[in-house]
Design a protein around this motif. Structure first.
Motif, PDB file in Angstrom:
ATOM      1  N   VAL A 296       0.853  -1.184   0.000  1.00  0.00           N
ATOM      2  CA  VAL A 296       0.000   0.000   0.000  1.00  0.00           C
ATOM      3  C   VAL A 296       0.891   1.237   0.000  1.00  0.00           C
ATOM      4  N   ILE A 297       2.045   1.113   0.650  1.00  0.00           N
ATOM      5  CA  ILE A 297       3.029   2.194   0.718  1.00  0.00           C
ATOM      6  C   ILE A 297       4.346   1.686   0.128  1.00  0.00           C
ATOM      7  N   PRO A 298       5.254   2.593  -0.270  1.00  0.00           N
ATOM      8  CA  PRO A 298       6.486   2.165  -0.936  1.00  0.00           C
ATOM      9  C   PRO A 298       7.435   1.412  -0.009  1.00  0.00           C
ATOM     10  N   LEU A 299       8.223   0.548  -0.627  1.00  0.00           N
ATOM     11  CA  LEU A 299       9.241  -0.207   0.097  1.00  0.00           C
ATOM     12  C   LEU A 299      10.612   0.390  -0.166  1.00  0.00           C
ATOM     13  N   CYS A 300      11.519   0.166   0.758  1.00  0.00           N
ATOM     14  CA  CYS A 300      12.890   0.664   0.616  1.00  0.00           C
ATOM     15  C   CYS A 300      13.572   0.006  -0.587  1.00  0.00           C
ATOM     16  N   ALA A 301      14.260   0.823  -1.371  1.00  0.00           N
ATOM     17  CA  ALA A 301      14.933   0.336  -2.576  1.00  0.00           C
ATOM     18  C   ALA A 301      16.446   0.330  -2.437  1.00  0.00           C
ATOM     19  N   ALA A 302      16.962   0.498  -1.216  1.00  0.00           N
ATOM     20  CA  ALA A 302      18.408   0.625  -1.026  1.00  0.00           C
ATOM     21  C   ALA A 302      19.179  -0.590  -1.527  1.00  0.00           C
ATOM     22  N   GLN A 303      18.599  -1.786  -1.406  1.00  0.00           N
ATOM     23  CA  GLN A 303      19.314  -2.989  -1.812  1.00  0.00           C
ATOM     24  C   GLN A 303      19.542  -3.055  -3.323  1.00  0.00           C
ATOM     25  N   CYS A 304      18.738  -2.316  -4.086  1.00  0.00           N
ATOM     26  CA  CYS A 304      18.870  -2.354  -5.549  1.00  0.00           C
ATOM     27  C   CYS A 304      20.199  -1.772  -6.032  1.00  0.00           C
ATOM     28  N   GLU A 305      20.820  -0.944  -5.226  1.00  0.00           N
ATOM     29  CA  GLU A 305      22.033  -0.245  -5.656  1.00  0.00           C
ATOM     30  C   GLU A 305      23.178  -1.200  -5.980  1.00  0.00           C
ATOM     31  N   ARG A 306      23.175  -2.389  -5.364  1.00  0.00           N
ATOM     32  CA  ARG A 306      24.327  -3.290  -5.524  1.00  0.00           C
ATOM     33  C   ARG A 306      24.002  -4.543  -6.331  1.00  0.00           C
ATOM     34  N   ILE A 307      22.947  -4.494  -7.148  1.00  0.00           N
ATOM     35  CA  ILE A 307      22.606  -5.675  -7.940  1.00  0.00           C
ATOM     36  C   ILE A 307      23.729  -6.025  -8.911  1.00  0.00           C
ATOM     37  N   PHE A 308      24.226  -5.019  -9.621  1.00  0.00           N
ATOM     38  CA  PHE A 308      25.250  -5.241 -10.646  1.00  0.00           C
ATOM     39  C   PHE A 308      26.613  -4.727 -10.175  1.00  0.00           C
ATOM     40  N   GLN A 322      32.115  -5.349  -2.219  1.00  0.00           N
ATOM     41  CA  GLN A 322      32.689  -4.277  -3.034  1.00  0.00           C
ATOM     42  C   GLN A 322      31.776  -4.012  -4.223  1.00  0.00           C
ATOM     43  N   HIS A 323      31.412  -2.744  -4.404  1.00  0.00           N
ATOM     44  CA  HIS A 323      30.546  -2.364  -5.525  1.00  0.00           C
ATOM     45  C   HIS A 323      31.254  -1.317  -6.374  1.00  0.00           C
ATOM     46  N   TRP A 324      31.203  -1.501  -7.694  1.00  0.00           N
ATOM     47  CA  TRP A 324      31.779  -0.537  -8.628  1.00  0.00           C
ATOM     48  C   TRP A 324      30.665   0.183  -9.365  1.00  0.00           C
ATOM     49  N   GLN A 325      30.904   1.427  -9.737  1.00  0.00           N
ATOM     50  CA  GLN A 325      29.856   2.246 -10.351  1.00  0.00           C
ATOM     51  C   GLN A 325      29.404   1.713 -11.706  1.00  0.00           C
ATOM     52  N   ASP A 326      30.317   1.141 -12.475  1.00  0.00           N
ATOM     53  CA  ASP A 326      29.947   0.738 -13.826  1.00  0.00           C
ATOM     54  C   ASP A 326      30.836  -0.398 -14.301  1.00  0.00           C
ATOM     55  N   SER A 327      30.328  -1.150 -15.246  1.00  0.00           N
ATOM     56  CA  SER A 327      31.093  -2.208 -15.893  1.00  0.00           C
ATOM     57  C   SER A 327      30.442  -2.481 -17.240  1.00  0.00           C
TER      58      SER A 327
END
Length: 785
Positions: A296-308, A322-327
């Motif tokens: 009904v209300i939005p969920l936190c999307a913070a975990q999406c930042e490190r998918i790739f 370790q997460h890199w900005q782009d690949s």
């Protein structure tokens, strides 16, 4: 190698006439386009940060406020009540005309007013999103307060939110009161203990609550005021990253392909479409074009930042994420070799047909693996300390470091498997079991278990995904997997021969084989890690089946929560299987809060045990059916209440876990917390929901949906159970345990679950006829789209 020269921008040689400089125009062009692409992403990221930063207002609303204030000035009214004049008096620029100074002052006042309005709106939205009473109201009956709340949420939520627009407005996870957590804990363990054990635990809990607990709680509240989420960072570090055992089976989990449909039997074509779809998803993710997931209300999307572009890096004491900005590439494993495959050419994403062409090049490559390369991936499957030491000793410099960096920085990892998995064959159930085991651990060396996720493409076109757990939970991976499957089959499709659509640029540089220099000592370490991983994999017993006799459609007709129904069936099945009750874990999300991850629902309750005993226990079995039905509904309602409590921050286990962490930091010992944290979860369960229902037609084409996913058992003498409701008529279940435990058997437990499901439906609706549909022996459908 020819392809290696593409990475060199220039070459030079020293001649008698001087230095001869040779520039590679293709390499320079690639460098230029790569820089342009990188700057475009930075600009998009800055723009999105501005839009999300002022949400629920919009940047254009600033101009509206400025014009409105300036308009009032020309009507000779002062909405600022003298503030504009005050600002004008203190302007440092004296060369401006009086009129110009007035305009600048008005703009400054308008900007401050605009920022104050944004702050107020965000504060109001945060308070609105902290209201959770709507979850506890009876289905179909909404109170007046909740109706007003819904209207206010719509007013303050703004329009067209980006993926991260709500992040700043999500409330922080509250710290429950010590007395409430202790009370709920004692209630949860009552059906698992006799009177003497329960009295002893009550004394320990009471002593903890009245002494050490208050001191630990003070530190935890202090952290909750400072941190966005008082649980998540410690949960990631101590539950996942500090674990020193293998993450394969023990931590990683998997997701399956379509159950009865293989869009194409061509391995390279399936990989081409899916890999392209993954990068389409990443593009949407980077631009924040994905809709925020919401109930009904939005969920936190913070975990999406490190998918790739993410990998788990081993350490001797603790791992790191370790997460890199782009690949702009992926790493592909095939027959013991690792290849770097670039998916961008001249700044554009390769088409599915071009990716298929490149994948086929890898499949046709006959180059043998380097010495020690074939089973290198076993290092990520064994003990973490051994892998950390090997990484520091053998992969910290030279060609090994460059190749390892290439794998870890890749967008994701791909395995081209020589095996075939499907529902084909005389024993379809056994085929599914083998398929699940392959996705969970493979050969123990043909997956890179440290990557955020690895995708497996089998020889017959089937696919699957294996995900590392520390950086995010299953719903986040399931979201990208659902998108990929849907885009692959319903948007991209295949031609009549089963190949990807489109044309191929035959001048594409060949995928680059990674180089390794593996010493005999390193090979010995690889062999040791493989032995540990192989023993773990061989011990896993899996049973996967699609229950098609009925689904949530008939369950809802009984006016019962489908999740509560399944959980009661699991309690009944376990009691019949083991003759006792056990501590049961059901995963619930806490993403209603900022940076929320999961909480535990303790599904074994006083109410559930009373129901099971009434149905099964000796003389008590003579209890009338209507009494059993009443007990069942009480148990189901209790379970739903616990689930809602967990989602809204009133859970037990994360609070106790954090209190335990604080006690360790302070160097104090708590017998109560020591016992709580050492209790084994002999029944670990999780539901995999379909999140993007709009992508699939589950009524007419229920075969076009993933079979779900699963995980290994949490306890050596327990079961892991994952389940998924498909449409109204199908329930997919994944059951795991260990062969080494004589008291567990995945297939027998699966049989008990089937029987329990039928018995519960018969109890709740004795006049409701069940369909006789079954999945046994159903042939697999292969379609080229």
């Amino acid at each position: 190698m020819a392809e290696a020269h593409q990475a060199v921008a220039f070459q030079f040689t020293v001649t008698p006439e001087g230095i001869d400089l040779q520039l590679s125009h293709q390499a320079l062009s690639e460098i230029y386009l790569s820089g342009v692409r990188s700057w475009k992403k930075r600009i998009i990221r800055i723009k999105n940060n501005v839009i999300s930063g002022v949400y629920p207002a919009s940047p254009s609303s600033w101009l509206f406020v400025v014009i409105a204030i300036l308009a009032t000035m020309y009507t000779r009214s002062d909405p600022s009540m003298g503030l504009i004049a005050k600002i004008q008096e203190h302007l440092p620029v004296s060369q401006m005309s009086t009129q110009c100074q007035a305009v600048v002052s008005a703009v400054l006042f308008s900007t401050m007013l605009w920022l104050m309005l944004i702050f107020t709106m965000r504060l109001c939205l945060k308070q609105l999103l902290s209201y959770h009473r709507w979850m506890f109201e009876q289905h179909g009956k909404m109170s007046t307060t909740t109706k007003i709340w819904v209207a206010l949420v719509r007013i303050f939520s703004g329009r067209k939110p980006l993926l991260y627009s709500y992040q700043g407005s999500l409330p922080n996870l509250p710290v429950p009161a010590i007395k409430d957590t202790v009370k709920r804990y004692l209630e949860s363990v009552r059906p698992l203990m006799n009177d003497a054990e329960y009295k002893r635990m009550t004394n320990l809990a009471t002593e903890f609550e009245s002494s050490l607990g208050n001191r630990l709680q003070w530190y935890l509240k202090l952290k909750s005021l400072w941190a966005s989420n008082y649980v998540s960072d410690w949960w990631e570090e101590y539950v996942y990253l500090r674990g020193r055992g293998p993450i394969m089976v023990n931590s990683n989990y998997y997701g399956m392909d379509f159950l009865y449909v293989t869009p194409t039997p061509i391995q390279a074509a399936r990989a081409g479409n899916c890999i392209h779809a993954f990068f389409l998803y990443r593009r949407k993710l980077n631009k924040e074009e994905l809709k925020p997931v919401s109930t009904v209300i939005p969920l936190c999307a913070a975990q999406c930042e490190r998918i790739f572009n993410t990998a788990r890096i081993p350490g001797e004491e603790t791992d790191t994420v370790q997460h890199w900005q782009d690949s702009d590439y992926i790493v592909v494993y095939h027959r013991g070799r690792y290849f770097r495959l670039r998916v961008y050419q001249a700044g554009r994403l390769l088409s599915p047909r071009e990716i298929e062409f490149q994948i086929q090049r890898i499949l046709d490559d006959t180059t043998p693996p380097s010495q020690g390369e074939a089973k290198l991936g076993a290092l990520t499957a064994g003990d973490r300390i051994s892998w950390a030491k090997a990484r520091a000793k053998f992969f910290s410099s030279g060609v090994n470091k460059r190749s390892l960096d290439c794998i870890e920085r890749a967008a994701f990892f791909v395995t081209l498997d020589d095996e075939e998995h499907s529902m084909m064959g005389e024993d379809s159930a056994e085929c599914l079991d083998r398929y699940a085991k392959s996705l969970l651990h493979g050969k123990c060396y043909d997956r890179w278990f440290d990557k955020s996720f690895s995708v497996v493409y089998y020889k017959n076109g089937k696919s699957g995904i294996n995900a590392e757990h520390s950086w995010a939970d299953a719903p986040v991976v399931a979201h990208v997997w659902e998108y990929t499957l849907a885009v692959d089959s319903f948007q991209l499709g295949y031609n009549e021969e089963g190949h990807c659509k489109g044309e191929v640029d035959s001048s594409l540089p060949r995928p680059q084989k990674l180089s390794w220099e593996i010493t005999p000592e390193c090979e010995e370490q690889i062999s040791q890690s493989l032995a540990v991983a192989q023993a773990l994999a061989d011990d896993v017993d899996f049973h996967v089946f699609s229950f098609r006799d009925f689904g949530k459609g008939k369950i809802k007709k009984c006016r019962v929560s489908p999740d509560g129904f399944i959980q009661m069936a699991l309690q009944l099945a376990y009691y019949r299987n083991r003759g006792t009750f056990c501590l049961t874990y059901e995963a619930s999300m806490t993403r209603l809060f900022r940076e929320g991850r999961t909480e535990t629902v303790r599904s074994c309750t006083n109410e559930s045990s009373a129901f099971v005993q009434a149905l099964e226990g000796g003389e008590v079995s003579m209890i009338p059916a209507d009494v059993c039905r009443r007990l069942f509904r009480a148990a189901s309602e209790k379970h739903q209440h616990l689930y809602r409590m967990a989602m809204t921050g009133g859970g037990i286990d994360r609070h106790l876990f954090c209190l335990y962490v604080v006690s360790k930091y302070l160097g104090v010992d708590s017998p109560f917390l020591n016992e709580v944290l050492s209790e084994p979860w002999r029944l670990s369960t999780s539901q995999t929901p379909v999140q993007q229902v709009e992508l699939f037609d589950m009524v007419n084409h229920s075969e076009y949906i993933s079979c779900g996913g699963g995980f290994g058992p949490v306890a050596d003498d327990g079961y892991g159970v994952s389940y998924m409701f498909l449409g109204e008529n199908i329930i997919n279940l994944h059951i795991s345990c260990k062969h080494s435990c004589p008291e567990t058997d995945a297939h027998k437990f699966g049989g008990q679950i089937r029987k329990a499901l039928h018995d519960l439906l018969k109890l709740l609706s004795p006049n409701l006829k069940e369909s006789n549909k079954t999945d046994e022996g159903r042939p697999e459908v292969k379609k080229d789209k």
